[in-house]
Enzyme design. Structure first.
Site, mmCIF file in Angstrom:
data_model
loop_
_atom_site.group_PDB
_atom_site.id
_atom_site.type_symbol
_atom_site.label_atom_id
_atom_site.label_comp_id
_atom_site.label_asym_id
_atom_site.label_seq_id
_atom_site.Cartn_x
_atom_site.Cartn_y
_atom_site.Cartn_z
ATOM 1 N N HIS A 369 40.304 32.893 26.067
ATOM 2 C CA HIS A 369 40.658 31.741 26.915
ATOM 3 C C HIS A 369 41.178 30.604 26.070
ATOM 4 C CE1 HIS A 369 36.761 33.216 28.986
ATOM 5 N NE2 HIS A 369 37.670 34.157 28.895
ATOM 6 N N CYS A 682 56.485 39.097 34.984
ATOM 7 C CA CYS A 682 55.747 37.946 34.453
ATOM 8 C C CYS A 682 54.809 38.307 33.303
ATOM 9 C CB CYS A 682 54.979 37.253 35.567
ATOM 10 S SG CYS A 682 53.845 38.333 36.445
HETATM 11 C C1 PEP Z 1 50.350 41.338 33.266
HETATM 12 O O1 PEP Z 1 49.475 42.184 33.311
HETATM 13 O O2 PEP Z 1 51.479 41.518 32.776
HETATM 14 C C2 PEP Z 1 50.078 39.987 33.808
HETATM 15 C C3 PEP Z 1 51.035 39.088 33.915
HETATM 16 O O3 PEP Z 1 48.804 39.696 34.135
HETATM 17 P P1 PEP Z 1 47.647 39.364 33.063
HETATM 18 O O4 PEP Z 1 48.269 39.269 31.712
HETATM 19 O O5 PEP Z 1 47.050 38.080 33.510
HETATM 20 O O6 PEP Z 1 46.745 40.542 33.224
#
Ligand code: PEP
Ligand code: MG
Length: 755
Positions: A369, A682
């Protein structure tokens, strides 16, 4: 209680004499000379010598009674060399009736130590660091008793404080600290950026200035009061933890409580006070001894527990001295670089951002975090800096590169020059990106690529304007839960979401519902031990099994978005049925709000994350009931290649730019285009320029990334001919290669595309 007894007067008498010497207004060297004479006499030893850590980590003879005075400041040993070096290295005392017979014995003719057979040496320790070695020697095969060893260790505790206070800077002309060698480390880069600044310890070391008791009874009383106070505060914290469910912090507190009532630890503290130390000095002394013992232990359990015991000793010292717990509560120097063993995200937020130039952790991983928050705050951060705390002093100069993990403590002038150049280059690039802030991300052939940022906390919001991003493509709502000490209530959740919507104004925001589980653990939540947490009970799986939690969050989102568009996205959807169920819960909450006469969002957009490969093969069923989809490439990659994203051994094993993964992404793009459903991506890959270039080549027209990547990615997009790259990539998907990285990098370089 067994107290150490000494041949002539014991440590109490000696400590009293030492106090008198320390109060005299003489130079550090004179004081040290007097002290070794006094110790030799008190211990009935012919020799007493003090070695201190000096230049380049060598141990230098600083004072002696009995050895050749000409050897002072001349005799030097490496750490690990000879008996003195062994004591310094192991931080363990040695008690030898026949020292020359010891395999590590190193003969130094200039000292004139030939006639001495027996030797008793103890490390001079302070706050986990070895400052030097104190030893006595006798001609005879003398057997020093355990009590005598203990007495010498107590004396070394006092000497340690005298040395650390800089008393001996006069002896050598320079402060000891400044004479310590530079440390160069290759640690792990956690948040991009360059920083040069001064060390500030997150948990400041406590400076024990009163070492020798004037009134033993009064000291005993102070110790007992501090122990009571510390126990009461631990009980209070446990009580609070009870109110906030069970969790990791509870286990730590239980460990504190166990030690705070440990008979052996308390007895040793009390004994140290009875021998004539102040309560604070007693804590230091016992902690030094415990630390050395636990570090020797082969059992990882005990080595782990050392952290807990260190924390507890610090707590006790704070009760005695009234010092503050963390540096965030103190005035910070200009250009502070915070050093910590580990740090929670909320603790970093406690600091005055304008004064923190960087953070270095001994622990820390890219997904922790605190690293996510450092990236949001644009504070360069380096983790896994092994044994740095024990080698650093507050005020030391330190240089770090958050991209490469390069770290220099007490850097040489050359290194500082290189870092100054890096800083200038960095500033230049930033200025270049800043100038592009209001320019669109359009390729040379006119293709517009939406560049969004990933966010999750209030501190992220200014990044939207600063980067000129098109919107927030991924708002990780779980971050608010992860940094809070207790579960955020409906009001707190809604307040944050409202602030986000207001800050975004006319820009879009996609709220992802809670993605907990896996490596995202709540400090106050239940701890489920799973063999494969990444493939375990996480994200939407928890939301569907505990619908009240998900509905509570959806309620907060609906309340926050009154009068605005609300975009909600569900994480870790593995099959269409899960999405249908999640959407049903959203509609239940919408109906509920409507029924209650609440002001409603102006429009609702519901999306799914494509993170599990199974969903890729149900797109034709999913897309007709979705308003948008977004690829979570971090998770998709780990499930596609069966490669744990948190396992450092596998980090480089497969490449995101492998033909197989890129071909799957192309299939997703084609299907979404055919169905006319907006698609984004993303994961972290969107923020790396070469990967982002490949995504544009595949056909992605919206990507979301860490804010610091917007500038470099925009520069790349504006130099790219999208259809030309797309045509090239069509030919590459069939290649049987491990990765298309070299080909794509060559293309970028041939076409002057900045990466
Ligand atoms: C991912 O898995 O690419 C994502 C954007 O979510 P996180 O990194 O929060 O698991
Ligand atoms: Mg994910």
């Amino acid at each position: 209680m067994t107290l150490p007894t000494l041949p002539s007067g014991g440590p109490r008498l000696l400590l009293r004499q030492m106090r008198e010497v320390m109060a005299e207004g003489v130079s550090g060297q004179e004081r040290l000379d007097k002290l070794v004479r006094m110790i030799a006499a008190n211990m009935v030893a012919e020799v007493c010598s003090v070695y201190l850590l000096a230049e380049a980590g060598d141990l230098e003879l600083f004072a002696t009674e009995g050895l050749n005075p000409a050897a002072v400041h001349a005799t030097r040993l490496k750490v690990g060399e000879g008996l003195v070096g062994t004591i310094a290295e192991t931080a363990e005392s040695l008690n030898l009736s026949d020292a020359p017979a010891h395999p590590k014995f190193a003969y130094r003719p200039e000292t004139g130590e030939d006639p001495y057979r027996s030797l008793m040496g103890v490390p001079i320790l302070r706050a986990g660091r070895t400052l030097g070695v104190l030893l006595v020697q006798n001609r005879t095969h003398r057997h020093y008793t355990d009590d005598e060893v203990e007495a010498l260790e107590i004396i070394a505790t006092v000497l340690a404080e005298v040395v650390a206070s800089g008393e001996f800077s006069a002896a050598s002309g320079v402060a000891l600290r400044e004479r310590l060698a530079p440390v160069n480390l290759h640690a792990t880069g956690l948040a991009d950026g360059i920083a040069v600044g001064v060390v500030v310890l997150h948990e400041p070391r406590i400076h024990v200035t009163r070492l020798i008791a004037e009134d033993v009874e009064a000291e005993t009383g102070r110790l007992e009061a501090a122990i009571d106070g510390m126990r009461a505060s631990i009980d209070a914290m446990l009580h609070e933890a009870d109110a906030n469910l069970a969790g990791e912090s509870r286990d730590v507190l239980e460990a504190y409580r166990m030690f705070a009532h440990d008979g052996g630890w308390l007895r040793r503290l009390r004994e140290a006070v009875v021998t004539g130390l102040t309560a604070e000095a007693a804590v230091e002394r016992v902690q030094n001894e415990t630390r050395a013992r636990m570090l020797r232990s082969k059992d990882p359990y005990w080595r782990e527990r050392l952290h807990d015991l260190e924390d507890l000793a610090n707590r006790l010292l704070r009760h005695l001295t009234g010092d503050v717990a963390t540096a965030s509560k103190q005035a910070l120097p200009e250009g502070a670089i915070i050093l910590a063993r580990s740090m929670g995200g909320a603790e970093l937020l406690d600091y005055d951002r304008s004064r923190v130039r960087g953070v270095v952790l001994e622990d820390g991983t890219p997904t922790s975090h605190v690293a996510i928050i450092a990236r949001a705050l644009d504070i360069p951060m380096v983790g896994r800096a092994e044994r740095l705390l024990e080698r650093a002093e507050p005020g030391d100069l330190i240089a770090l590169d958050g991209a490469t993990g390069e770290l220099h403590l007490r850097p040489t002038a050359d290194v500082v020059r290189v870092f100054d150049e890096k800083l200038a280059l960095h500033a230049q690039r930033r200025a270049q990106f800043h100038a592009l802030r209001n320019e669109p991300a359009i390729t040379l052939d006119g293709v517009h690529v939406r560049l969004n940022i990933n966010a999750g906390l209030m501190v992220d919001l200014p990044n939207l304007d600063e980067t000129g991003a098109d919107g927030i493509g991924l708002f990780r709502t779980e971050l608010q839960f992860m940094v809070a000490p207790t579960m955020p209530r409906l009001k707190a959740q809604a307040a944050l979401y409202r602030r986000v919507i207001e800050a975004a104004r006319d820009k879009s925001v996609v709220f992802r519902t809670l993605d907990l589980g896996g490596d995202k653990i709540l400090p106050y939540g239940p701890r489920n031990v799973e063999a494969n947490p990444a493939m375990g009970w996480r994200a939407l799986r928890i939301g569907l099994d505990r619908p009240s939690l998900l509905r509570y969050q959806l309620r907060a989102l609906i309340a926050a978005a009154e009068g605005h568009v609300l975009s909600v996205m569900f994480p870790m959807v593995a099959e269409v049925a899960e999405f249908v169920e999640a959407r049903r819960l959203l509609h239940m909450e919408l109906d509920r709000a409507q029924g209650a006469g609440k002001r409603m969002p102006s429009a609702i957009r519901v999306g799914a994350m494509i993170e599990v490969p199974s969903l890729v093969w149900q797109l034709d069923q999913l897309l007709p009931i979705c308003d948008f989809v977004s690829v979570g490439s971090n998770d998709l990659m780990q499930f596609f290649f069966a490669v744990d994203r948190s396992n450092p051994r596998l980090t480089d094993r497969y490449d995101l730019l492998s033909p197989s993964l890129l071909r799957m992404l192309r299939h997703v793009v084609e299907t979404a285009d055919r169905r006319g459903v907006p698609l984004g991506l993303c994961g972290e890959m969107a923020g790396r320029t070469l990967e982002a270039m490949a995504l544009v080549g595949i056909g992605f027209r919206a990507i979301s990334m860490p804010p610091a990547s917007i500038g470099p990615v925009k520069l790349m997009v504006r130099s790219l001919h999208a259809s030309e790259l797309q045509a090239l990539m069509e030919e590459l998907y069939d290649e049987p290669e491990h990765s298309l990285r070299p080909r794509l990098a060559a293309y970028a370089s041939e076409h002057n595309i900045p990466l």
